[in-house]
Scaffold this motif. Structure first.
Motif, mmCIF file in Angstrom:
data_model
loop_
_atom_site.group_PDB
_atom_site.id
_atom_site.type_symbol
_atom_site.label_atom_id
_atom_site.label_comp_id
_atom_site.label_asym_id
_atom_site.label_seq_id
_atom_site.Cartn_x
_atom_site.Cartn_y
_atom_site.Cartn_z
ATOM 1 N N LEU A 1 -6.330 4.708 7.628
ATOM 2 C CA LEU A 1 -5.902 5.461 6.453
ATOM 3 C C LEU A 1 -4.825 6.464 6.836
ATOM 4 N N ARG A 2 -4.974 7.106 7.965
ATOM 5 C CA ARG A 2 -4.001 8.075 8.430
ATOM 6 C C ARG A 2 -2.653 7.393 8.742
ATOM 7 N N TRP B 1 2.000 2.014 -3.329
ATOM 8 C CA TRP B 1 0.870 2.258 -4.244
ATOM 9 C C TRP B 1 -0.027 3.320 -3.602
ATOM 10 N N PRO B 2 0.517 4.508 -3.350
ATOM 11 C CA PRO B 2 -0.229 5.517 -2.585
ATOM 12 C C PRO B 2 -1.465 6.005 -3.332
ATOM 13 N N LEU B 3 -2.458 6.334 -2.567
ATOM 14 C CA LEU B 3 -3.664 6.915 -3.148
ATOM 15 C C LEU B 3 -3.351 8.274 -3.743
ATOM 16 N N TRP C 1 -7.086 -1.066 -1.503
ATOM 17 C CA TRP C 1 -7.027 -0.208 -0.320
ATOM 18 C C TRP C 1 -8.281 -0.393 0.538
ATOM 19 N N ALA D 1 -2.861 11.974 -4.311
ATOM 20 C CA ALA D 1 -2.663 13.003 -3.290
ATOM 21 C C ALA D 1 -3.769 14.051 -3.358
ATOM 22 N N GLN E 1 -7.017 -0.221 -7.496
ATOM 23 C CA GLN E 1 -6.388 0.385 -6.324
ATOM 24 C C GLN E 1 -7.408 0.647 -5.223
ATOM 25 N N LEU F 1 0.818 -1.208 0.000
ATOM 26 C CA LEU F 1 0.000 0.000 0.000
ATOM 27 C C LEU F 1 0.857 1.266 0.000
ATOM 28 N N ARG F 2 1.954 1.234 0.724
ATOM 29 C CA ARG F 2 2.828 2.417 0.741
ATOM 30 C C ARG F 2 3.498 2.621 -0.611
ATOM 31 N N LEU G 1 -1.521 4.526 7.343
ATOM 32 C CA LEU G 1 -0.907 3.978 6.131
ATOM 33 C C LEU G 1 -0.485 5.034 5.133
ATOM 34 N N GLN G 2 -1.168 6.162 5.149
ATOM 35 C CA GLN G 2 -0.852 7.224 4.195
ATOM 36 C C GLN G 2 -0.787 8.553 4.964
#
Length: 293
Positions: free
Chosen positions: A287-288, A16-18, A253, A20, A249, A13-14, A290-291
């Motif tokens: 979510l906070r 493959w970031p969502l 996620w 921004a 994705q 996941l890190r 992981l991203q």
């Protein structure tokens, strides 16, 4: 080409970031989500899905729901625009209501159809009339809306389907035991057959894309097998689509957020007995983590 599934873990996941979000992004920049869900018997499914979509970051929410519950929905979800749609005698969405939905559907970035809907035949007709309007939107089909694939050919544009093993058995004619024995194979066959991204949910959740790519998530706990949990997952996936993630994705996620939210609640409250309505807030915390901003 290596076709082994990618393991969905923190590292994946890190890497493959969502998409921004700028600090000054307004609700339009964060994406519009349309949730078509709910019925007289199951109004809460729309609430659970919509709350999850907002918790993962979607910016602007519209809920399309049967007219008999639209007023209550507006008070329950004050963040939403609520669109009242005509109903069939069985409590499903009357396909004649598509015209009332056209503006919201074409303005959306992510569209979720299915949680809590009734009347299979009406739902399928409603969906097949709706899909031609959704030429640029990312579409997630859950619950009764997935029945539209029975006897149908591939989708013109890929959509996302989110069946658990029992639903996959129902949709394909396979046995539930066969699906559980190899969910990745079941997801891969279905993805190619329907031109869809398919997530077969379970203790090991397998995700497959029509081009042969696949992902596997292992984790979560027994507490996630509770009423409304799937509605939360579908809403989270659609919310991530609205904020700019691809179908694959958003699904990866969403599955991870859902499972880790369940783990957090299990630690706080116990392995079973927590409620689906408690998952969206925990998903925000995951979510906070992981991203981070």
């Amino acid at each position: 080409m290596d076709r082994r599934p990618i393991r969905i873990d923190a590292g994946c996941l890190r890497d493959w970031p969502l998409p921004a979000l700028a600090d000054d992004a307004d609700k339009e920049a964060r994406g519009r989500i349309l949730v078509i869900a709910g019925s007289r018997e199951v109004p809460g499914a729309a609430v659970l899905a919509a709350a999850a979509a907002l918790r993962v970051g979607a910016g602007k929410l519209a809920i399309a729901t049967p007219s008999s519950i639209a007023t209550q929905m507006a008070f329950t979800m004050p963040e939403a625009r609520v669109i009242a749609l005509p109903e069939t005698a069985s409590g499903g969405l009357d396909p004649a209501g598509i015209e009332a939905l056209e503006e919201a559907a074409t303005a959306a970035h992510g569209v979720l159809v299915g949680p809590g809907l009734l009347d299979r035949d009406a739902t399928c007709e409603f969906l097949w009339r709706l899909l031609p309007l959704l030429q640029e939107q990312l579409v997630v089909l859950d619950a009764l809306a997935m029945d539209c694939v029975a006897g149908a050919g591939p989708f013109e544009r890929p959509v996302l389907l989110t069946p658990h093993a029992g639903e996959m058995a129902h949709l394909t004619g396979a046995s539930k035991e066969d699906v559980l024995a190899d969910p990745l194979a079941a997801a891969t066959r279905a993805a190619q057959r329907w031109n869809a991204v398919v997530a077969v949910k379970g203790p090991a959740t397998a995700i497959a894309a029509p081009d042969g790519r696949s992902w596997l998530h292992e984790g979560g706990n027994a507490g996630l097998a509770t009423s409304g949990s799937g509605d939360v997952l579908a809403g989270a996936i659609a919310g991530l689509c609205a904020r700019g993630a691809t179908l694959e994705q958003a699904c990866a996620w969403g599955v991870a957020l859902h499972a880790r939210a369940g783990d957090r609640l299990a630690q706080q409250l116990g392995p079973v007995g927590y409620l689906a309505r408690e998952l969206p807030r925990e998903m925000l915390a995951v979510l906070r983590e992981l991203q981070p901003a």
